[in-house]
Write an enzyme that holds these catalytic residues in place. Sequence first.
Site, PDB file in Angstrom:
ATOM      1  N   ASP A   1       1.787  12.330   1.862  1.00 34.02           N
ATOM      2  CA  ASP A   1       1.675  11.531   1.651  1.00 34.02           C
ATOM      3  C   ASP A   1       3.249  10.810   2.108  1.00 34.02           C
ATOM      4  O   ASP A   1       2.795   9.509   3.422  1.00 34.02           O
ATOM      5  CB  ASP A   1       1.798  10.998   0.151  1.00 34.02           C
ATOM      6  CG  ASP A   1       1.599   9.209  -0.126  1.00 34.02           C
ATOM      7  OD1 ASP A   1       0.668   8.438   0.673  1.00 34.02           O
ATOM      8  OD2 ASP A   1       2.936   8.966  -0.154  1.00 34.02           O
TER       9      ASP A   1
ATOM     10  N   LYS B   1       2.597   8.146   6.308  1.00 37.58           N
ATOM     11  CA  LYS B   1       3.498   7.057   5.999  1.00 37.58           C
ATOM     12  C   LYS B   1       4.529   6.935   7.605  1.00 37.58           C
ATOM     13  O   LYS B   1       4.117   6.026   8.471  1.00 37.58           O
ATOM     14  CB  LYS B   1       4.325   6.203   5.430  1.00 37.58           C
ATOM     15  CG  LYS B   1       3.123   6.174   4.369  1.00 37.58           C
ATOM     16  CD  LYS B   1       4.532   6.525   2.972  1.00 37.58           C
ATOM     17  CE  LYS B   1       3.848   5.896   1.547  1.00 37.58           C
ATOM     18  NZ  LYS B   1       4.596   5.135   0.099  1.00 37.58           N
TER      19      LYS B   1
END
Length: 814
Positions: A677, A681
């Site tokens: 994750d 980003k």
Amino acid sequence: MKILKFGGTSVGSVEALQNVKLIVEKEFNKKEPLILVCSALSGITNALLSASEEALKQNDFSEILKSAEEKHYQIISELLPRTAQNPLLMMVKVSFNEIEDVLFSVKNLGELSDRIKDRLLSYGEQMSSKIVSAFLQSESFPAVFQDSRELIATDSHFGNANVDSKNTNENLKNWKLENQIYVVTGFIAKDKNDDTTTLGRGGSDYTAAILGSGLKADEIQIWTDVDGFLTADPRLVKNAFSQSELSYQEAMEMSYFGAKVIYPPTMIPAIESQIPIYIKNTFKPENEGTLIHQKSEISKGLIKGIVSIEKTCLINITGNGMIGMKGLSGRLFNVLARYDVNIILITQASSEHSISFVVAFDDEKKAKTAIYEEFDFEINSNKIDEPQFDNELSILSVVGENMKKTRGISGKFFSALGKNGINIIAIAQGSSELNISAVIERNELSKALNVVHDSLLLSPVKTFNVMFAGTGNIGKELFRQLEREQKNLEENHQIKINVVGITNSREMKIFDNPESNFDFNNNFSNDLQKSNLKEFINYISDKNLPNLVFVDNTSSEDVVAEYPLLFNNNISIVTCNKKGNSSSYEQYSKFKRLAKKNNVSFLYETNVGAGLPIIKTLNDLWISGDEILKIEAILSGTISYIFNNYVGGKTFAEVVRTAQELGYTEPDPRDDLNGMDFSRKMLILGREIGLPLEMSDVNIKDFLPEACLKAESIPVFYEELEKHEPYFSSFKNEAESSGRKLRLIGVLEDGKINIEVQIVDANHPFFGLSGSDNIISFTTSRYKNTPLVVKGPGAGAEVTAAGVFADLVRVTAQ
């Protein structure tokens, strides 16, 4: 002196006529005459036309006449005392007997001339005016009936006669008026042969203006069933509102281009005599209405109205032989005039290779006959191509005197249409600069009216129609926030958000009437269908709603796969789903291109920092020319919490378990701790500054031992964490022994992304991070010695929904 004209709806019911009495009571002062001009009862003129057409077709017309006759009888019996009813009932009976005789003649002869049609239609006004006159007399008003045929003289152009001003003014000059109420028949007149003529549909307005001009009245009042001139058709634009005043020119333009409040020729006598015209609502006489006069002194905006003609036909005349062909335009317009075809709009290419013009939908056949008759030789010799006729079009026009010499109006107009995917087929602007007109597809008219009405600030609020995907924690929280802020959005920011559809992976609901109520439990509790995302999008797209936005509150790749469909339907996207922008660079670039190509918004601030303004800040730096030297970040609330709390005697497993119990982690904590994750980003941030990076370019130095990552279950995962505590504590002990702290940091520098555990000292901006906060540091040419730091909550449904909310509001400002 005042002239009051009452339209068909104003005299078409007992309730309406009672209102007429109250209006007359207020306006009549017994010191001067009061002139009332009356139309036929609502629906009667159409009924008489319909009956005549049935007679011409040899069909039975008795039921049409019977219904029209009964309407008159009903009003008379309910409105007047019994003692006054008999003469009127007899008058109506005689009138319909005469109408029936005429129609039988039409049926037997198989002929319906304009002269006979005018005679038939005149009965409507004669009957209504006599009823109004008798009603006022029964209420003790000094009212008398006056047949307008004794006053208004015309030529013999039946159906739309031209007024003989000289003889009409002479008649009006000789009219001996007393201080009483004269109820005059609208719409009808007579020629020099004493044959009945009509002044065209809407001719009762014209009658009022003719009388006003000839009698030098102080004002003309047009009483109808709307609150004056509205900024748009209220049936198509819910936010339409009435204008307090218009100039004669503005009213003429709006009437010509579809506003049916007043008949366009009405203005001509009023303009010549400088008589103010008031448009008022019979059913709401207390409302201000609209004043039409020489110059509108009070300006509340550049645009006074947006009007349209729904059904039109665009005709294109093209051909190489047209270049240099003298007199072609003259021949074209002369033959159209001979066939009584009115040209609404015209545009011609500077190359003289083509002429495009628009005529009324009903004039297409006449225009086609005229063109082929006049240009038969040129078409057959290929000097002119086969004329093209497109009758699936509408005209949209914006009107306002303040548009003169004002820069940017055309840009706003065309931009609003383009942003919503509305194709402009032809445009025209008069030299007066009072009007800009565009020809568009008819099925896009409602959408076009609404977006232009909103964008040119005619609406008190700007309405956005929003489709929502995802009903999990973020979706539900967003609905709660929207419900809470609904009043604030409308009152303080002039934004209204309508829910047009909600879907998740199982069910969906589409609202045929968009809802502004955000109560999720009510909006998504019944009438649900099995979810089909493509069908969901296509159905709503086909409704041609203005200002459509799709909000993606999911983490689904299936939803991302439909982004191109949304963009190509001119739908803006707001998303917290980072899978769209963190997949292949090709897909990321494609989404950007499609959004730009279709002139829609693509906002995804929550992809990186939930509600934190990270992408916006980075874009502002990048667009303004700052050089991005380094980006350092902790962009996981889960990782932030774990490393901030892994201190003292706590084991790493204990801290992870607590984080899971508090809801900070995914069901499987490894989905957070593996850094995927976080990598997405950082990848998005790199792409935002123009780096064509793929996920393979992100270097993640695993903090978790391989045995922990590959544990066969979550319980086994925790067992492995306990086994490897010496490994984890070695990092913690090293940091604590030197007064430093452990941080898992992503670094973007020199075009490369690295994510690894670092031990930072008190001078590092990430040293003081606490709780589950996110933090990002931008080192740039401008912020070289003191990096720009953004810090705050970066996870959780509440802040993520707030970030989506902010992006949604940002769409409304673009």
